[in-house]
Design a protein around this motif. Structure first.
Motif, PDB file in Angstrom:
ATOM      1  N   LEU A  48     -19.180  22.021  13.327  1.00 49.87           N
ATOM      2  CA  LEU A  48     -18.895  22.714  14.580  1.00 49.87           C
ATOM      3  C   LEU A  48     -17.962  21.904  15.485  1.00 49.87           C
ATOM      4  N   ASP A  49     -17.499  20.785  14.985  1.00 54.15           N
ATOM      5  CA  ASP A  49     -16.583  19.939  15.751  1.00 54.15           C
ATOM      6  C   ASP A  49     -15.160  20.475  15.602  1.00 54.15           C
ATOM      7  N   LEU A 148     -10.538  22.521  -7.555  1.00 56.39           N
ATOM      8  CA  LEU A 148     -10.565  22.897  -6.141  1.00 56.39           C
ATOM      9  C   LEU A 148     -11.502  21.989  -5.355  1.00 56.39           C
ATOM     10  N   PRO A 149     -11.113  21.611  -4.131  1.00 58.63           N
ATOM     11  CA  PRO A 149     -12.041  20.830  -3.299  1.00 58.63           C
ATOM     12  C   PRO A 149     -13.264  21.674  -2.960  1.00 58.63           C
ATOM     13  N   LYS A 150     -14.376  21.007  -2.733  1.00 59.31           N
ATOM     14  CA  LYS A 150     -15.618  21.720  -2.426  1.00 59.31           C
ATOM     15  C   LYS A 150     -16.171  21.265  -1.088  1.00 59.31           C
ATOM     16  N   GLU A 151     -16.816  22.182  -0.419  1.00 59.15           N
ATOM     17  CA  GLU A 151     -17.514  21.877   0.826  1.00 59.15           C
ATOM     18  C   GLU A 151     -18.933  22.388   0.690  1.00 59.15           C
ATOM     19  N   ASP A 152     -19.889  21.474   0.818  1.00 61.32           N
ATOM     20  CA  ASP A 152     -21.299  21.841   0.685  1.00 61.32           C
ATOM     21  C   ASP A 152     -21.557  22.519  -0.661  1.00 61.32           C
ATOM     22  N   ALA A 296     -11.882  26.682   3.284  1.00 55.91           N
ATOM     23  CA  ALA A 296     -13.267  26.775   2.830  1.00 55.91           C
ATOM     24  C   ALA A 296     -14.020  27.784   3.679  1.00 55.91           C
ATOM     25  N   PRO A 297     -15.046  28.420   3.119  1.00 56.48           N
ATOM     26  CA  PRO A 297     -15.895  29.278   3.946  1.00 56.48           C
ATOM     27  C   PRO A 297     -16.666  28.437   4.954  1.00 56.48           C
ATOM     28  N   VAL A 298     -17.111  29.063   6.017  1.00 59.93           N
ATOM     29  CA  VAL A 298     -17.835  28.346   7.079  1.00 59.93           C
ATOM     30  C   VAL A 298     -19.326  28.260   6.784  1.00 59.93           C
ATOM     31  N   LEU A 299     -19.925  29.405   6.494  1.00 62.54           N
ATOM     32  CA  LEU A 299     -21.376  29.463   6.265  1.00 62.54           C
ATOM     33  C   LEU A 299     -21.638  29.344   4.769  1.00 62.54           C
ATOM     34  N   THR A 300     -21.663  28.117   4.286  1.00 60.24           N
ATOM     35  CA  THR A 300     -21.710  27.851   2.853  1.00 60.24           C
ATOM     36  C   THR A 300     -23.103  27.906   2.249  1.00 60.24           C
ATOM     37  N   SER A 301     -24.146  27.706   3.048  1.00 60.75           N
ATOM     38  CA  SER A 301     -25.507  27.680   2.519  1.00 60.75           C
ATOM     39  C   SER A 301     -26.498  27.832   3.662  1.00 60.75           C
ATOM     40  N   LYS A 306     -28.367  26.189   9.164  1.00 60.06           N
ATOM     41  CA  LYS A 306     -29.317  25.489  10.038  1.00 60.06           C
ATOM     42  C   LYS A 306     -28.635  24.341  10.777  1.00 60.06           C
ATOM     43  N   GLN A 307     -27.745  23.616  10.066  1.00 57.71           N
ATOM     44  CA  GLN A 307     -27.012  22.514  10.700  1.00 57.71           C
ATOM     45  C   GLN A 307     -26.144  23.030  11.843  1.00 57.71           C
ATOM     46  N   ILE A 308     -25.450  24.144  11.599  1.00 57.09           N
ATOM     47  CA  ILE A 308     -24.585  24.717  12.629  1.00 57.09           C
ATOM     48  C   ILE A 308     -25.424  25.243  13.794  1.00 57.09           C
ATOM     49  N   GLU A 309     -26.543  25.863  13.484  1.00 52.66           N
ATOM     50  CA  GLU A 309     -27.428  26.348  14.543  1.00 52.66           C
ATOM     51  C   GLU A 309     -27.885  25.215  15.442  1.00 52.66           C
TER      52      GLU A 309
END
Length: 507
Positions: A48-49, A148-152, A296-301, A306-309
Motif C-alpha cells: 500500500l506504499d 515471469l516475475p512473481k509477486e506473492d 502484477a495483480p494487487v490482490l494476490t491472495s 489481510k496485509q493490505i487491510e
C-alpha cells in the motif's frame, strides 16, 4: 498459431537487443524470439506504499493537457533476492515493440529475423496493441511462466503502460535527481538528437528509424522520446490545474515521434488520438506504436488482502511512535471509540465521516513529513561529501603553508615564495579554506540538531530504511554515516564536530 515455430531460427541478439546490458531482463517470445525489459524501481516498500510524483510541465504550450499534475507511483513486484532490499518495481520494455516482435506474436507464420524488423511496429491501433499483449500473455503463461516475475507467488503479466508509469519512466524515475525529474526531458548531456529521433534533416529526416540506435535514458530505456509515439493503457484526460478532469476520452499517446519537431519533444507531451477513425475503423498512424510493461495483480491472495487491510486501517491514524516526540494524542482512536459507543445511526454516520476526513488529513501530513525527512537525509549526505572535499582542500593548503615555512626560514631572502606578499597571500588562502570547511561543518551539525528536534528517531529510521535517494545512489553510504551521527546525537545530545569531520573525511 505459431505453426512454423519449430522450424524458426533463433534470433540473434542484434535483432532484439542491440545495446545489451547486464541489468537487462529477457523474456522469451514465440518463434524463438526475445523481448528485453528494464526494472523500474519506485522507492516503495509495502503493497500500500506509493510515492508522490508531479507529472506534466508548467511550460507546455497546451496546459489543458500537459500542466503539472500530482500523481502517485508504486510497483507490483518486490525484491526477492535480498531481504533488506524489498524495494518495489515494475518492468518496462527496453525498446518499443518492434515489427519482428509484433509479427512473431500476431502472425500464423514465424517471421524471418532481419534488421528492418527492429523498426517499431506502427500503423497499429490501440486494440491491436491490447490484443498483442493478450496473445503474448497467453503464450508466456503456457511456454515461459517460470520466466515471469512473481509477486506473492502470482505471475506477472504483459500490458500497456499507464500514463503515470510511462512518464515516470520517461523522466528517469529514481535514477535522476528531483530537479532533473522536473526538466522538460531527462538529462541529455550530448544534446537531444543523441537520444531522440524527431523531425528535420538533422535527426530522423522524415523516416522511422531502427530501435536502439541512439542513447538510452537514465533507466536504460531507448526511444522513450521520438521515433514512434506510444499508446497508453488508460484513456486521455484533460488537466484541471491540480488534477485530471473527470472525463475519460480517447487514446493517450506519449513521447512524440519522428514527425514531431525538436521544440515540441518533451517528457510532458501528451496528446489524444481517437479510438476510431472517421471511416469507423480503429484509428492507426504511421508514426504511432507502443511498448509494454510487466505488471502484477494487487490482490494476490487472502494473506495479501489481510496485509493490505491492516495497512489501510493504519493510514492516517495517530501513531504515537511516529509523532514528532512520541507524544501524540491518538485523536482518531478516541473518535473511533466514541463512534462505536453511539447508538444513533445518523450521528454514528456523521462521526465516521469526520473520522475518515481526519485520517485523510493525517495521511497527507505524514506523507509531507516523510518527504521532508528524505530531503534532510539527502542534504546531510551531500554536506558530508562536501566536508570531505573541503577538508582535502584545506589539508592541501596546510601542506603548501608548511612547505613555504620550510623554504623561507627566518632571515631568508624575500624573493619568490618568500616575498612578504606571497607569504601573506598563502596565509589568507589557508584561512579561507579553513573558514569554508568550518562553515559547512557547522551547517552539517545544525542539520543533525534540527532533525533530532523536529522528528523522533523511529520516524527517521523508517525513511533511512527506504533510502529513496533519487539520482544519488552514490550518496547511500553517506546517508548511513549521517544516520550514524544522528543516532549518536539522539543518544547523548553531544555535538561532536571533530569526530564527524574525521568520519566524513575517511568514509
Amino acid at each position: 498459431m505459431f505453426s512454423a515455430a519449430a522450424q524458426a531460427e533463433q534470433w540473434d541478439e542484434k535483432f532484439y537487443n542491440p545495446k545489451a546490458d547486464k541489468e537487462d531482463v529477457i523474456m522469451p517470445m514465440p518463434c524463438h524470439g526475445s523481448m528485453v525489459f528494464r526494472i523500474v524501481k519506485t522507492g516503495t516498500k509495502s503493497p500500500l506504499d506509493d510515492m508522490s510524483v508531479v507529472l506534466g510541465s508548467d511550460s507546455g504550450t497546451e496546459a489543458f493537457a500537459e500542466h503539472s499534475t500530482p500523481n502517485y507511483i508504486s510497483g507490483g513486484f518486490s525484491g526477492q533476492n535480498n531481504e533488506k532490499e524489498q524495494e518495489r518495481y515494475f518492468l518496462m520494455a527496453k525498446y518499443e515493440v518492434s515489427q519482428l516482435q509484433y509479427q512473431a506474436v500476431m502472425n500464423e507464420q514465424c517471421p524471418s529475423p532481419n534488421l528492418k524488423g527492429r523498426q517499431p511496429a506502427v500503423d497499429v491501433s490501440w486494440f491491436d496493441a491490447v490484443n498483442f499483449s493478450h496473445k503474448y500473455n497467453e503464450w508466456l503463461m503456457k511456454n515461459g511462466r517460470d520466466k515471469l516475475p512473481k509477486e506473492d507467488g502470482v505471475s506477472g503479466f504483459i500490458r500497456l503502460p499507464s500514463n503515470t508509469e510511462w512518464e515516470y519512466a520517461a523522466r528517469g524515475g529514481i535514477a535522476v535527481s528531483a530537479s532533473e525529474f522536473r526538466e522538460n526531458t531527462f538529462p541529455v548531456p550530448n544534446g537531444l538528437k543523441a537520444y531522440a529521433w524527431f523531425s528535420g534533416s538533422q535527426s530522423a529526416n522524415g523516416r522511422l528509424q531502427l530501435g536502439g540506435l541512439l542513447e538510452p535514458n537514465p533507466l536504460g530505456l531507448f526511444d522513450m522520446l521520438g521515433n514512434a509515439s506510444e499508446m497508453m493503457l488508460d484513456p486521455f484526460k484533460l488537466n484541471k490545474l491540480d488534477r485530471y478532469h473527470g472525463q475519460n476520452g480517447g487514446v493517450t499517446v506519449r513521447g512524440g515521434s519522428y514527425l514531431t519537431s525538436e521544440s515540441e519533444i518533451s517528457s510532458a507531451l501528451r496528446i489524444e488520438k481517437p479510438f476510431y477513425a472517421a471511416d469507423g475503423k480503429a484509428d492507426k498512424a504511421k508514426d504511432m506504436g507502443f511498448r509494454v510493461v510487466i505488471a502484477a495483480p494487487v490482490l494476490t491472495s487472502g494473506d495479501r488482502i489481510k496485509q493490505i487491510e491492516n495497512e489501510w486501517k493504519n493510514l492516517g491514524n495517530d501513531n504515537l511512535k511516529n509523532d514528532s516526540h512520541g507524544s501524540g494524542s491518538n485523536i482518531v482512536g478516541k473518535l473511533e471509540k466514541i463512534t462505536n459507543d453511539i447508538e444513533n445511526e445518523n450521528v454514528k454516520k456523521e462521526l465516521k465521516s469526520l473520522q475518515d476526513a481526519l485520517r485523510s488529513a493525517n495521511q497527507s501530513r505524514d506523507e509531507q513529513r516523510d518527504h521532508a525527512i528524505r530531503s534532510v537525509l539527502e542534504l546531510g549526505a551531500f554536506l558530508c561529501t562536501n566536508i570531505a572535499d573541503l577538508e582535502a582542500n584545506y589539508q592541501q593548503k596546510v601542506a603548501a603553508q608548511n612547505y613555504i615555512a620550510q623554504a623561507c626560514p627566518a632571515g631568508s631572502e624575500p624573493i619568490g615564495l618568500c616575498e612578504p606578499t606571497a607569504i601573506e597571500e598563502s596565509k589568507t588562502v589557508l584561512a579561507e579554506a579553513k573558514g569554508v570547511r568550518d562553515f559547512v561543518l557547522t551547517y552539517y551539525a545544525d542539520t543533525i540538531v534540527s532533525t533530532s528536534t523536529a522528528y523522533n528517531i523511529a520516524t527517521v529510521q523508517t525513511q533511512v530504511d527506504k533510502k529513496q535517494l533519487t539520482g544519488k545512489a552514490n550518496l547511500t553510504e553517506y546517508v548511513d554515516l549521517y544516520w550514524k551521527h544522528l543516532q549518536q546525537y539522539y543518544k547523548d545530545g553531544k555535538v561532536n564536530r571533530e569526530q564527524w569531520l574525521a568520519d566524513c573525511k575517511q568514509w
